[in-house]
Design an enzyme around this catalytic site. Structure first.
Site, PDB file in Angstrom:
ATOM      1  N   HIS A   1       0.807  -1.214   0.000  1.00  0.00           N
ATOM      2  CA  HIS A   1       0.000   0.000   0.000  1.00  0.00           C
ATOM      3  C   HIS A   1       0.844   1.270   0.000  1.00  0.00           C
ATOM      4  O   HIS A   1       0.606   2.153  -0.820  1.00  0.00           O
ATOM      5  CB  HIS A   1      -1.049   0.023   1.111  1.00  0.00           C
ATOM      6  CG  HIS A   1      -1.927   1.219   0.948  1.00  0.00           C
ATOM      7  ND1 HIS A   1      -2.926   1.272   0.012  1.00  0.00           N
ATOM      8  CD2 HIS A   1      -1.877   2.442   1.510  1.00  0.00           C
ATOM      9  CE1 HIS A   1      -3.470   2.479   0.023  1.00  0.00           C
ATOM     10  NE2 HIS A   1      -2.850   3.210   0.924  1.00  0.00           N
TER      11      HIS A   1
ATOM     12  N   TYR B   1       1.340   4.988  -2.533  1.00  0.00           N
ATOM     13  CA  TYR B   1       1.540   6.382  -2.144  1.00  0.00           C
ATOM     14  C   TYR B   1       2.916   6.888  -2.538  1.00  0.00           C
ATOM     15  O   TYR B   1       3.097   8.078  -2.803  1.00  0.00           O
ATOM     16  CB  TYR B   1       1.219   6.596  -0.662  1.00  0.00           C
ATOM     17  CG  TYR B   1      -0.260   6.856  -0.563  1.00  0.00           C
ATOM     18  CD1 TYR B   1      -0.743   8.132  -0.785  1.00  0.00           C
ATOM     19  CD2 TYR B   1      -1.166   5.822  -0.380  1.00  0.00           C
ATOM     20  CE1 TYR B   1      -2.091   8.386  -0.808  1.00  0.00           C
ATOM     21  CE2 TYR B   1      -2.528   6.061  -0.398  1.00  0.00           C
ATOM     22  CZ  TYR B   1      -2.986   7.349  -0.619  1.00  0.00           C
ATOM     23  OH  TYR B   1      -4.321   7.587  -0.659  1.00  0.00           O
TER      24      TYR B   1
ATOM     25  N   HIS C   1      -9.574   0.060 -11.507  1.00  0.00           N
ATOM     26  CA  HIS C   1      -9.299   1.067 -10.484  1.00  0.00           C
ATOM     27  C   HIS C   1      -7.861   1.580 -10.577  1.00  0.00           C
ATOM     28  O   HIS C   1      -7.615   2.778 -10.662  1.00  0.00           O
ATOM     29  CB  HIS C   1      -9.565   0.478  -9.097  1.00  0.00           C
ATOM     30  CG  HIS C   1      -8.911   1.232  -7.982  1.00  0.00           C
ATOM     31  ND1 HIS C   1      -9.347   2.473  -7.583  1.00  0.00           N
ATOM     32  CD2 HIS C   1      -7.842   0.958  -7.207  1.00  0.00           C
ATOM     33  CE1 HIS C   1      -8.585   2.910  -6.610  1.00  0.00           C
ATOM     34  NE2 HIS C   1      -7.652   2.016  -6.356  1.00  0.00           N
ATOM     35  N   PHE C   2      -6.884   0.655 -10.602  1.00  0.00           N
ATOM     36  CA  PHE C   2      -5.526   1.211 -10.547  1.00  0.00           C
ATOM     37  C   PHE C   2      -5.004   1.670 -11.903  1.00  0.00           C
ATOM     38  O   PHE C   2      -3.980   2.345 -11.961  1.00  0.00           O
ATOM     39  CB  PHE C   2      -4.544   0.310  -9.795  1.00  0.00           C
ATOM     40  CG  PHE C   2      -4.297  -1.039 -10.381  1.00  0.00           C
ATOM     41  CD1 PHE C   2      -3.603  -1.196 -11.548  1.00  0.00           C
ATOM     42  CD2 PHE C   2      -4.758  -2.175  -9.719  1.00  0.00           C
ATOM     43  CE1 PHE C   2      -3.368  -2.455 -12.076  1.00  0.00           C
ATOM     44  CE2 PHE C   2      -4.517  -3.434 -10.237  1.00  0.00           C
ATOM     45  CZ  PHE C   2      -3.833  -3.574 -11.419  1.00  0.00           C
ATOM     46  N   HIS C   3      -5.730   1.354 -12.988  1.00  0.00           N
ATOM     47  CA  HIS C   3      -5.341   2.027 -14.228  1.00  0.00           C
ATOM     48  C   HIS C   3      -5.830   3.475 -14.228  1.00  0.00           C
ATOM     49  O   HIS C   3      -5.324   4.301 -14.985  1.00  0.00           O
ATOM     50  CB  HIS C   3      -5.828   1.260 -15.454  1.00  0.00           C
ATOM     51  CG  HIS C   3      -4.938   0.089 -15.777  1.00  0.00           C
ATOM     52  ND1 HIS C   3      -5.018  -1.103 -15.113  1.00  0.00           N
ATOM     53  CD2 HIS C   3      -3.903  -0.048 -16.663  1.00  0.00           C
ATOM     54  CE1 HIS C   3      -4.087  -1.928 -15.578  1.00  0.00           C
ATOM     55  NE2 HIS C   3      -3.389  -1.313 -16.509  1.00  0.00           N
TER      56      HIS C   3
ATOM     57  N   ARG D   1      -9.769 -10.876 -12.505  1.00  0.00           N
ATOM     58  CA  ARG D   1      -8.540 -10.265 -12.988  1.00  0.00           C
ATOM     59  C   ARG D   1      -7.481 -11.349 -13.097  1.00  0.00           C
ATOM     60  O   ARG D   1      -7.712 -12.488 -12.721  1.00  0.00           O
ATOM     61  CB  ARG D   1      -8.068  -9.154 -12.035  1.00  0.00           C
ATOM     62  CG  ARG D   1      -7.544  -9.674 -10.711  1.00  0.00           C
ATOM     63  CD  ARG D   1      -7.109  -8.545  -9.792  1.00  0.00           C
ATOM     64  NE  ARG D   1      -5.780  -8.039 -10.158  1.00  0.00           N
ATOM     65  CZ  ARG D   1      -4.952  -7.466  -9.279  1.00  0.00           C
ATOM     66  NH1 ARG D   1      -5.308  -7.343  -8.005  1.00  0.00           N
ATOM     67  NH2 ARG D   1      -3.781  -7.029  -9.659  1.00  0.00           N
ATOM     68  N   ARG D   2      -6.320 -10.984 -13.596  1.00  0.00           N
ATOM     69  CA  ARG D   2      -5.192 -11.899 -13.710  1.00  0.00           C
ATOM     70  C   ARG D   2      -5.612 -13.210 -14.345  1.00  0.00           C
ATOM     71  O   ARG D   2      -5.326 -14.293 -13.821  1.00  0.00           O
ATOM     72  CB  ARG D   2      -4.606 -12.188 -12.331  1.00  0.00           C
ATOM     73  CG  ARG D   2      -4.056 -10.960 -11.677  1.00  0.00           C
ATOM     74  CD  ARG D   2      -3.355 -11.261 -10.397  1.00  0.00           C
ATOM     75  NE  ARG D   2      -2.172 -10.417 -10.288  1.00  0.00           N
ATOM     76  CZ  ARG D   2      -1.368 -10.409  -9.233  1.00  0.00           C
ATOM     77  NH1 ARG D   2      -1.604 -11.195  -8.229  1.00  0.00           N
ATOM     78  NH2 ARG D   2      -0.327  -9.632  -9.201  1.00  0.00           N
TER      79      ARG D   2
HETATM   80  C1  HEM Z   1      -1.291   0.401 -23.222  1.00  0.00           C
HETATM   81  C2  HEM Z   1      -1.599   0.649 -21.988  1.00  0.00           C
HETATM   82  C3  HEM Z   1      -2.048  -0.405 -21.024  1.00  0.00           C
HETATM   83  C4  HEM Z   1      -2.860  -1.477 -21.251  1.00  0.00           C
HETATM   84  C5  HEM Z   1      -3.546  -1.862 -22.552  1.00  0.00           C
HETATM   85  C6  HEM Z   1      -2.972  -2.208 -20.006  1.00  0.00           C
HETATM   86  C7  HEM Z   1      -3.714  -3.350 -19.818  1.00  0.00           C
HETATM   87  C8  HEM Z   1      -3.726  -4.126 -18.680  1.00  0.00           C
HETATM   88  C9  HEM Z   1      -4.544  -5.281 -18.448  1.00  0.00           C
HETATM   89  C10 HEM Z   1      -5.557  -5.839 -19.437  1.00  0.00           C
HETATM   90  C11 HEM Z   1      -4.239  -5.768 -17.228  1.00  0.00           C
HETATM   91  C12 HEM Z   1      -4.889  -6.943 -16.482  1.00  0.00           C
HETATM   92  C13 HEM Z   1      -4.610  -8.269 -17.044  1.00  0.00           C
HETATM   93  C14 HEM Z   1      -5.116  -9.357 -16.134  1.00  0.00           C
HETATM   94  O1  HEM Z   1      -5.418  -9.129 -14.958  1.00  0.00           O
HETATM   95  O2  HEM Z   1      -5.201 -10.501 -16.619  1.00  0.00           O
HETATM   96  C15 HEM Z   1      -3.221  -4.936 -16.664  1.00  0.00           C
HETATM   97  C16 HEM Z   1      -2.642  -5.112 -15.423  1.00  0.00           C
HETATM   98  C17 HEM Z   1      -1.768  -4.232 -14.846  1.00  0.00           C
HETATM   99  N1  HEM Z   1      -1.356  -3.008 -15.369  1.00  0.00           N
HETATM  100 FE1  HEM Z   1      -1.784  -2.285 -17.208  1.00  0.00          FE
HETATM  101  N2  HEM Z   1      -2.218  -1.569 -19.070  1.00  0.00           N
HETATM  102  C18 HEM Z   1      -1.648  -0.464 -19.641  1.00  0.00           C
HETATM  103  C19 HEM Z   1      -0.822   0.469 -19.032  1.00  0.00           C
HETATM  104  C20 HEM Z   1      -0.379   0.377 -17.726  1.00  0.00           C
HETATM  105  C21 HEM Z   1       0.430   1.358 -17.062  1.00  0.00           C
HETATM  106  C22 HEM Z   1       0.919   2.658 -17.689  1.00  0.00           C
HETATM  107  C23 HEM Z   1       0.663   0.888 -15.812  1.00  0.00           C
HETATM  108  C24 HEM Z   1       1.430   1.471 -14.658  1.00  0.00           C
HETATM  109  C25 HEM Z   1       2.022   2.567 -14.609  1.00  0.00           C
HETATM  110  C26 HEM Z   1       0.029  -0.399 -15.692  1.00  0.00           C
HETATM  111  C27 HEM Z   1       0.079  -1.201 -14.580  1.00  0.00           C
HETATM  112  C28 HEM Z   1      -0.505  -2.425 -14.453  1.00  0.00           C
HETATM  113  C29 HEM Z   1      -0.351  -3.298 -13.315  1.00  0.00           C
HETATM  114  C30 HEM Z   1       0.500  -3.020 -12.072  1.00  0.00           C
HETATM  115  C31 HEM Z   1      -1.143  -4.428 -13.566  1.00  0.00           C
HETATM  116  C32 HEM Z   1      -1.356  -5.611 -12.624  1.00  0.00           C
HETATM  117  C33 HEM Z   1      -0.644  -6.816 -13.069  1.00  0.00           C
HETATM  118  C34 HEM Z   1      -1.032  -8.002 -12.220  1.00  0.00           C
HETATM  119  O3  HEM Z   1      -2.202  -8.145 -11.860  1.00  0.00           O
HETATM  120  O4  HEM Z   1      -0.129  -8.792 -11.904  1.00  0.00           O
HETATM  121  N3  HEM Z   1      -0.614  -0.677 -16.876  1.00  0.00           N
HETATM  122  N4  HEM Z   1      -2.926  -3.926 -17.579  1.00  0.00           N
HETATM  123 CU   LIG Z   2      -3.960  -0.159  -0.630  1.00  0.00          CU
END
Ligand code: HEM
Ligand SMILES: [Cu+2]
Lengths: 45, 563
Positions: free
Chosen positions: B233, B237, B384-386, B449-450
């Site tokens: 968490h 921040y 949410h975190f996007h 998710r994931r």
């Molecule tokens: C082209 C831009 C992006 C696309 C299309 C995208 C798409 C996605 C998708 C579809 C997931 C979830 C997949 C799943 O849970 O199976 C994901 C997870 C995630 N994304 Fe992105 N994302 C983008 C940009 C970003 C950016 C800029 C960040 C951070 C600065 C970010 C951080 C994360 C993180 C931390 C996860 C979690 C991974 C996990 O659950 O292990 N993403 N993203």
């Molecule tokens: Cu938190």
């Protein structure tokens, strides 16, 4: 208002922040409203 | 006249300092690394949304979870940490300066972090660490992955020590003065980072490394997850506070205004320090083996963050309104019109601020015990975190990039790059609105998710998800175009823009501002309260977890992890 920097007594001229207070209230309202929306979903399931 | 000179001396001669060529090279190394990460991670994001739409399969037997690990690690951990450390160094360099020794130690930190990143990257690329960025046990990665992580953490600690030292030396030279606002904020963020990373560092060094090397046969899964979220968490921040630094102390300058309140800004940072760490259990609300009471205590502490967050919102609106009214824009919302919409240095962070309204609202939903059960582990969380990291934080970082990179490379932000930046911001806003909204809705409908694409044996509920997954693919593709644009802009600003001197905007206080009370500099007290809150919130639950631990888990290297 005046553009030149004057040095008024700081307490004598409170800035007008009506727009700010309304904006922050709107943000607060959005937060509460979305919370209750999901709470409704929780209750209905 | 004499007094005016003196005032001017007070205002100008101390900072902004100038950054030397070699300093700039150090800061640019961090920031360039971040942009490489943006491209690699963005490409993975594109692949993920395409796979999840059901119309695309990964070539050459590449595993979805390997792709997702790259995405999470490279964007969530690498991009953010490198950008933040680089940006914070520039803030310190501008306000308190850096000595030769500090400069050399800072480079050491860069290389330690980079060695660690490369080690972890190699294991991920070879499919030996498909454990996602949270590396939850009992999934087990190659030992080099964990050792790499440990090096990244140690490298970032070196940055902490340098930043603390920088302010310390400055304060020795300026006895009795308040520290410059931006330096104060950087030091708060690094204190938070240091205390928080002690948790993952303990878990990685004492649990994961011995276990992955085979010295320990089993691992205490719950303990490792709890230590991860003790860090996880405050991690968010750590991402957000540098964006707030720009909002509080840089944006006012860009819009031609002043800092709304120096004291309020400092107080909000102190509150973020207090309430960012003793709250990790809100990520573990469905976790068996943690007492409900302690989850509840940490939820209360989580909700305390509302206070500094709304302080920040208030402060931003007030800055906009005051500077608008001063320029003669009246009415309730006339000030809104005067904002420099055509200046990308303002527009990009502003869109980031807007995204934080639904982002923050969603966060409070996530942290509410019952509501968490509606959305836990669904793609809502990803939506949410996007909004929060991948829009609020990232767009603010982009907004910083437009002036910081030319400032560091001795170039100018040209009108054409500014225009391209505005287009970039619009792409990001549209792409993210579509992708994130679709993720939120699909999550409320139970979509996990994931997870790669699956029809789950054609269950009825799953049929409801399809349209939203396609929408995510559309939004994600628009976002990816935004990333390509941003990389182009970065390269242009770093290497090809015309030579010149781009301003490093640092806002000033009102001339007649109330003086900032000196008690805000009681560093030892802030650290003591932070530690006391952590001990209060974590001691008993962690003792419980250790004392009542079930048998530890043997490693799982399959189906994902290390094979
Ligand atoms: C082209 C831009 C992006 C696309 C299309 C995208 C798409 C996605 C998708 C579809 C997931 C979830 C997949 C799943 O849970 O199976 C994901 C997870 C995630 N994304 Fe992105 N994302 C983008 C940009 C970003 C950016 C800029 C960040 C951070 C600065 C970010 C951080 C994360 C993180 C931390 C996860 C979690 C991974 C996990 O659950 O292990 N993403 N993203
Ligand atoms: Cu938190």
């Amino acid at each position: 208002m005046m553009k030149k920097k004057t040095l008024p007594n700081s307490s004598s001229q409170e800035p007008n922040l009506k727009g700010t207070i309304i904006s922050v209230s709107i943000v607060g309202f959005i937060i509460v409203a979305s919370w209750f929306a999901v709470f409704g979903l929780f209750l209905s399931r | 006249m004499a007094i005016e000179k003196l005032l001017k001396y007070e205002q100008d001669s101390r900072f902004p300092l100038t950054l030397s060529k070699s300093e700039s090279r150090l800061y640019m190394s961090f920031i360039s690394f971040a942009f490489i990460a943006l491209f690699v991670g963005g490409l993975m994001g594109l692949l993920q949304v395409l796979v999840r739409s059901g119309y695309y399969t990964l070539p050459a037997g590449i595993d979805y979870y390997q792709v997702l690990t790259v995405h999470g690690v490279v964007l969530g951990l690498v991009l953010t940490t490198y950008f933040i450390i680089g940006f914070q160094y520039t803030l310190m360099g501008k306000t308190v300066g850096i000595s030769d020794t500090q400069y050399r130690v800072a480079w050491l930190g860069f290389w330690v972090m980079t060695l660690g990143t490369v080690m972890a990257a190699i294991t991920i690329l070879y499919g030996k660490a498909s454990v996602l960025y949270t590396f939850y046990a009992p999934l087990q990665a190659h030992p080099a992955f964990y050792i790499g992580l440990a090096l990244v953490i140690i490298g970032s600690w070196i940055a902490c020590f340098v930043n603390w030292r920088q302010l310390y030396v400055w304060k020795k030279k300026h006895p009795g003065e308040k520290s410059p606002l931006l330096a104060f904020m950087v030091v708060i963020n690094m204190i938070m980072w240091f205390i928080a990373t002690l948790g993952v560092a303990a878990s990685v060094l004492l649990q994961f490394i011995p276990w992955s090397l085979g010295y320990a046969a089993t691992i205490d899964v719950l303990l490792s997850r709890t230590l991860f979220w003790y860090f996880g968490h405050p991690l968010v921040y750590f991402w957000l506070l540098p964006a707030y630094m720009a909002w509080y102390a840089i944006i006012p300058k860009i819009i031609g205004g002043k800092i709304f309140s120096d004291s309020l800004a400092r107080l909000s940072f102190v509150l973020f320090l207090f309430f960012s760490i003793p709250v990790g259990l809100h990520h573990q609300l469905t976790e068996p083996g943690v007492q409900t009471t302690w989850k509840f205590v940490q939820i209360i502490l989580t909700f305390m963050v509302v206070v500094p967050s709304l302080m920040t919102a208030f402060s931003m609106f007030a800055t906009f309104e005051i500077s608008g009214r001063r320029k003669g824009f009246g009415g309730l919302f006339g000030w809104f019109v005067h904002l420099p919409w055509k200046d990308v240095r303002f527009l990009a962070p502003f869109v980031g601020m807007l995204a934080f309204i639904p982002g923050g609202a969603g966060g409070l939903i996530n942290a509410s015990y019952q509501l968490n059960s509606v959305i836990h582990n669904t793609i809502w969380v990803t939506g949410h975190f996007h909004l929060t990291v991948a829009t609020t934080v990232i767009l603010t970082f982009f907004g910083i990039t437009y002036w910081l990179v030319p400032h560091l490379t001795g170039r100018k932000l040209t009108p054409s790059v500014n225009r391209l930046g505005i287009i970039q911001t619009i792409f990001w806003a549209i792409g993210m609105t579509i992708m994130s909204a679709a993720m939120h809705i699909q999550g409320l409908l139970g979509g996990p998710r994931r997870s790669s694409f699956s029809e789950y044996n054609g269950s009825e509920q799953v049929a409801e998800w399809g349209a939203y997954q396609v929408a995510q693919a559309i939004g994600g593709t628009i976002l990816f175009i935004g990333i390509v644009l941003m990389i182009y802009i970065f390269i242009k600003l770093a290497f090809f823009s015309p030579k010149g001197n781009e301003e490093f905007p640092i806002a000033e206080e009102e001339k007649d501002a109330e003086p900032t009370p000196m008690w805000l500099e009681k560093w030892k007290l802030w650290v003591a309260i932070t530690i006391a809150l952590i001990l209060f919130a974590y001691t008993i639950p962690i003792m419980d977890i250790i004392q009542h631990a079930p048998p530890g888990s043997a490693p799982f290297a399959w189906p994902i992890g290390n094979n």
